[in-house]
Design a protein around this motif. Structure first.
Motif, PDB file in Angstrom:
ATOM      1  N   PRO A   1      -9.307  -2.789   7.176  1.00  0.00           N
ATOM      2  CA  PRO A   1      -9.323  -2.414   5.762  1.00  0.00           C
ATOM      3  C   PRO A   1     -10.724  -2.459   5.152  1.00  0.00           C
ATOM      4  CG  PRO A   1      -7.499  -3.891   6.214  1.00  0.00           C
ATOM      5  CD  PRO A   1      -8.367  -3.887   7.440  1.00  0.00           C
ATOM      6  N   ASP A   2     -11.549  -3.384   5.640  1.00  0.00           N
ATOM      7  CA  ASP A   2     -12.925  -3.477   5.161  1.00  0.00           C
ATOM      8  C   ASP A   2     -13.713  -2.222   5.534  1.00  0.00           C
ATOM      9  OD1 ASP A   2     -14.609  -4.985   3.628  1.00  0.00           O
ATOM     10  OD2 ASP A   2     -15.278  -6.304   5.229  1.00  0.00           O
TER      11      ASP A   2
ATOM     12  N   ALA B   1       0.830  -1.206   0.000  1.00  0.00           N
ATOM     13  CA  ALA B   1       0.000   0.000   0.000  1.00  0.00           C
ATOM     14  C   ALA B   1       0.865   1.258   0.000  1.00  0.00           C
ATOM     15  CB  ALA B   1      -0.928   0.005   1.214  1.00  0.00           C
ATOM     16  N   LEU B   2       1.930   1.248   0.784  1.00  0.00           N
ATOM     17  CA  LEU B   2       2.819   2.413   0.840  1.00  0.00           C
ATOM     18  C   LEU B   2       3.552   2.616  -0.479  1.00  0.00           C
ATOM     19  CD1 LEU B   2       4.189   1.913   4.459  1.00  0.00           C
ATOM     20  CD2 LEU B   2       2.829   3.860   3.661  1.00  0.00           C
ATOM     21  N   ARG B   3       3.925   1.527  -1.109  1.00  0.00           N
ATOM     22  CA  ARG B   3       4.542   1.640  -2.435  1.00  0.00           C
ATOM     23  C   ARG B   3       3.539   2.192  -3.440  1.00  0.00           C
ATOM     24  NH1 ARG B   3       7.873  -4.158  -2.666  1.00  0.00           N
ATOM     25  NH2 ARG B   3       9.558  -3.536  -1.219  1.00  0.00           N
ATOM     26  N   ALA B   4       2.292   1.742  -3.335  1.00  0.00           N
ATOM     27  CA  ALA B   4       1.250   2.249  -4.226  1.00  0.00           C
ATOM     28  C   ALA B   4       0.989   3.730  -3.988  1.00  0.00           C
ATOM     29  CB  ALA B   4      -0.042   1.448  -4.028  1.00  0.00           C
ATOM     30  N   ALA B   5       1.235   4.191  -2.759  1.00  0.00           N
ATOM     31  CA  ALA B   5       1.047   5.607  -2.424  1.00  0.00           C
ATOM     32  C   ALA B   5       2.205   6.466  -2.910  1.00  0.00           C
ATOM     33  CB  ALA B   5       0.888   5.763  -0.914  1.00  0.00           C
TER      34      ALA B   5
ATOM     35  N   THR C   1      -4.645  -7.489   6.979  1.00  0.00           N
ATOM     36  CA  THR C   1      -4.665  -8.497   5.925  1.00  0.00           C
ATOM     37  C   THR C   1      -5.888  -8.281   5.031  1.00  0.00           C
ATOM     38  OG1 THR C   1      -6.058 -10.135   7.055  1.00  0.00           O
ATOM     39  CG2 THR C   1      -3.725 -10.101   7.647  1.00  0.00           C
ATOM     40  N   ASP C   2      -5.965  -9.040   3.948  1.00  0.00           N
ATOM     41  CA  ASP C   2      -7.117  -8.926   3.046  1.00  0.00           C
ATOM     42  C   ASP C   2      -8.415  -9.290   3.751  1.00  0.00           C
ATOM     43  OD1 ASP C   2      -5.593  -8.106   0.891  1.00  0.00           O
ATOM     44  OD2 ASP C   2      -5.235 -10.153   0.179  1.00  0.00           O
ATOM     45  N   ALA C   3      -8.329 -10.136   4.788  1.00  0.00           N
ATOM     46  CA  ALA C   3      -9.533 -10.590   5.486  1.00  0.00           C
ATOM     47  C   ALA C   3      -9.802  -9.812   6.766  1.00  0.00           C
ATOM     48  CB  ALA C   3      -9.395 -12.080   5.827  1.00  0.00           C
ATOM     49  N   SER C   4      -8.971  -8.813   7.068  1.00  0.00           N
ATOM     50  CA  SER C   4      -9.106  -8.088   8.326  1.00  0.00           C
ATOM     51  C   SER C   4     -10.255  -7.092   8.297  1.00  0.00           C
ATOM     52  CB  SER C   4      -7.804  -7.349   8.654  1.00  0.00           C
ATOM     53  OG  SER C   4      -6.745  -8.249   8.873  1.00  0.00           O
ATOM     54  N   LEU C   5     -10.704  -6.747   9.496  1.00  0.00           N
ATOM     55  CA  LEU C   5     -11.850  -5.849   9.633  1.00  0.00           C
ATOM     56  C   LEU C   5     -11.529  -4.406   9.267  1.00  0.00           C
ATOM     57  CD1 LEU C   5     -12.958  -7.420  12.980  1.00  0.00           C
ATOM     58  CD2 LEU C   5     -14.493  -7.230  11.018  1.00  0.00           C
TER      59      LEU C   5
ATOM     60  N   PHE D   1      -6.932   2.096   1.086  1.00  0.00           N
ATOM     61  CA  PHE D   1      -5.993   1.605   2.090  1.00  0.00           C
ATOM     62  C   PHE D   1      -4.631   2.282   1.928  1.00  0.00           C
ATOM     63  CE2 PHE D   1      -3.145  -1.946   3.684  1.00  0.00           C
ATOM     64  CZ  PHE D   1      -3.400  -1.694   5.023  1.00  0.00           C
ATOM     65  N   SER D   2      -4.211   2.504   0.687  1.00  0.00           N
ATOM     66  CA  SER D   2      -2.928   3.170   0.444  1.00  0.00           C
ATOM     67  C   SER D   2      -2.940   4.594   0.987  1.00  0.00           C
ATOM     68  CB  SER D   2      -2.600   3.172  -1.046  1.00  0.00           C
ATOM     69  OG  SER D   2      -3.628   3.807  -1.793  1.00  0.00           O
ATOM     70  N   ASP D   3      -4.066   5.303   0.833  1.00  0.00           N
ATOM     71  CA  ASP D   3      -4.177   6.663   1.371  1.00  0.00           C
ATOM     72  C   ASP D   3      -4.134   6.649   2.894  1.00  0.00           C
ATOM     73  OD1 ASP D   3      -4.370   7.769  -1.143  1.00  0.00           O
ATOM     74  OD2 ASP D   3      -6.565   7.858  -1.146  1.00  0.00           O
ATOM     75  N   ALA D   4      -4.807   5.658   3.484  1.00  0.00           N
ATOM     76  CA  ALA D   4      -4.820   5.559   4.950  1.00  0.00           C
ATOM     77  C   ALA D   4      -3.418   5.300   5.491  1.00  0.00           C
ATOM     78  CB  ALA D   4      -5.769   4.447   5.392  1.00  0.00           C
ATOM     79  N   CYS D   5      -2.676   4.418   4.833  1.00  0.00           N
ATOM     80  CA  CYS D   5      -1.311   4.121   5.274  1.00  0.00           C
ATOM     81  C   CYS D   5      -0.419   5.354   5.139  1.00  0.00           C
ATOM     82  CB  CYS D   5      -0.738   2.957   4.465  1.00  0.00           C
ATOM     83  SG  CYS D   5      -1.483   1.344   4.852  1.00  0.00           S
TER      84      CYS D   5
END
Length: 319
Positions: free
Chosen positions: A291-292, A36-40, A285-289, A301-305
């Motif tokens: 990020p959902d 996510a940070l790399r995507a940001a 993780t992809d299944a975590s609450l 998620f990238s913006d949040a990170c």
């Protein structure tokens, strides 16, 4: 979210892994945060494991630590103390707040002092002279037994008959030197993320946790399955309970002294939401609450990170 002022050449170490029972989940959280940070737009983002023998030498070469640690050594203030000593900025709560949030016994005292509803409970240390009858007199026939300092449902048991208490307590003591036994609350299980600094703090959408029929509670077997099967957003609770849960999550965040990010779990009873615990570094993780919840709040998620990095840098400036 304003992240354009951050130097994208900042060297960021995403800390994940460690030696706790939540190591594998932490590594998955770390991988997601790194991507996510790399995507940001951050150019130098690497995953570092504090369990590595060369960790101290390695972390010194980075400008900031992004924490994706879960459980002992990560959420309990230990890694935060190390980073404070080394003078390396980091995301999420400081050492003291992390320690308070990780200890369910301590956090319950803080919640109660802040007027946040809590479940009836008994805290045990090894060799405490207390009987099953004493425990039942406080919590009732059915209860949850859990390690006071641990996470991800490791060592937790649902006790439906008092005769099951000794085995459940013994199991919990394998994960912590202190065990919490709480009244089993009946109602809807929900969780509420909180995101932002002191000026922008806001609750995220409330998630209802819908356990499969074969599971009695949100245990380890359920936590990391497809979230579309068990996460219902928005939660099917009354508007009054929804707003109260969001308010209580923010109050818990502030009472514990959390920073940037947290997620509090509740049971919505007939009398309203009752808090269970607060996670100072929620799963990523992809299944975590968490990020959902961000997705349903229309936050990438990238913006949040990236915002967590920005908040961490601003905290250093205030100090």
């Amino acid at each position: 979210m304003q992240t354009q002022a951050i130097d994208k050449n900042l060297r960021i170490a995403v800390l994940a892994g460690g030696s706790s029972s939540e190591r594998e989940v932490s590594l998955k959280s770390g991988e997601n945060a790194r991507d996510a940070l790399r995507a940001a737009g951050f150019k130098k983002v690497d995953l570092l494991d504090p369990a590595d023998k060369m960790f101290i030498d390695s972390i010194r070469t980075y400008d900031l630590a992004f924490l994706a640690m879960h459980g002992a050594g990560g959420e309990d203030g230990e890694i935060q103390h190390v980073l404070d000593y080394l003078g390396i900025p980091y995301t999420a709560s400081d050492a003291f707040s992390s320690a308070c949030g990780a200890d369910k016994d301590v956090s319950k005292l803080i919640y109660a002092n802040a007027g946040i509803p809590i479940a009836k409970g008994v805290t045990l240390k090894k060799d405490d002279p207390i009987t099953v009858e004493d425990i039942v007199a406080v919590v009732g026939e059915e209860s949850f037994v859990k390690p006071a300092v641990n996470g991800s449902s490791y060592g937790i048991s649902l006790v439906k008959n008092p005769s099951e208490l000794p085995c459940a307590i013994e199991k919990a003591f394998k994960y912590s030197d202190k065990v919490l036994i709480e009244q089993r609350l009946v109602g809807t299980e929900i969780t509420v993320g909180v995101f932002g600094d002191s000026e922008t703090l806001k609750p995220l959408p409330v998630v209802e946790i819908c356990c499969p029929e074969q599971s009695d509670f949100y245990d380890l077997a359920v936590k990391y399955v497809d979230p579309t099967d068990i996460h219902r957003i928005p939660a099917r609770i009354s508007k009054e309970d929804y707003e109260q849960a969001q308010d209580l999550a923010c109050r818990a965040h502030e009472a514990l002294g959390c920073f940037g990010i947290s997620r509090s779990d509740f049971i919505v009873t007939s009398s309203g939401p009752v808090i269970l615990e607060t996670n100072t570094i929620p799963g990523m993780t992809d299944a975590s609450l968490f990020p959902d919840e961000l997705r349903h709040a229309n936050i990438e998620f990238s913006d949040a990170c990236a915002s967590l990095v920005e908040m961490a840098l601003a905290r250093v400036g205030r100090r």
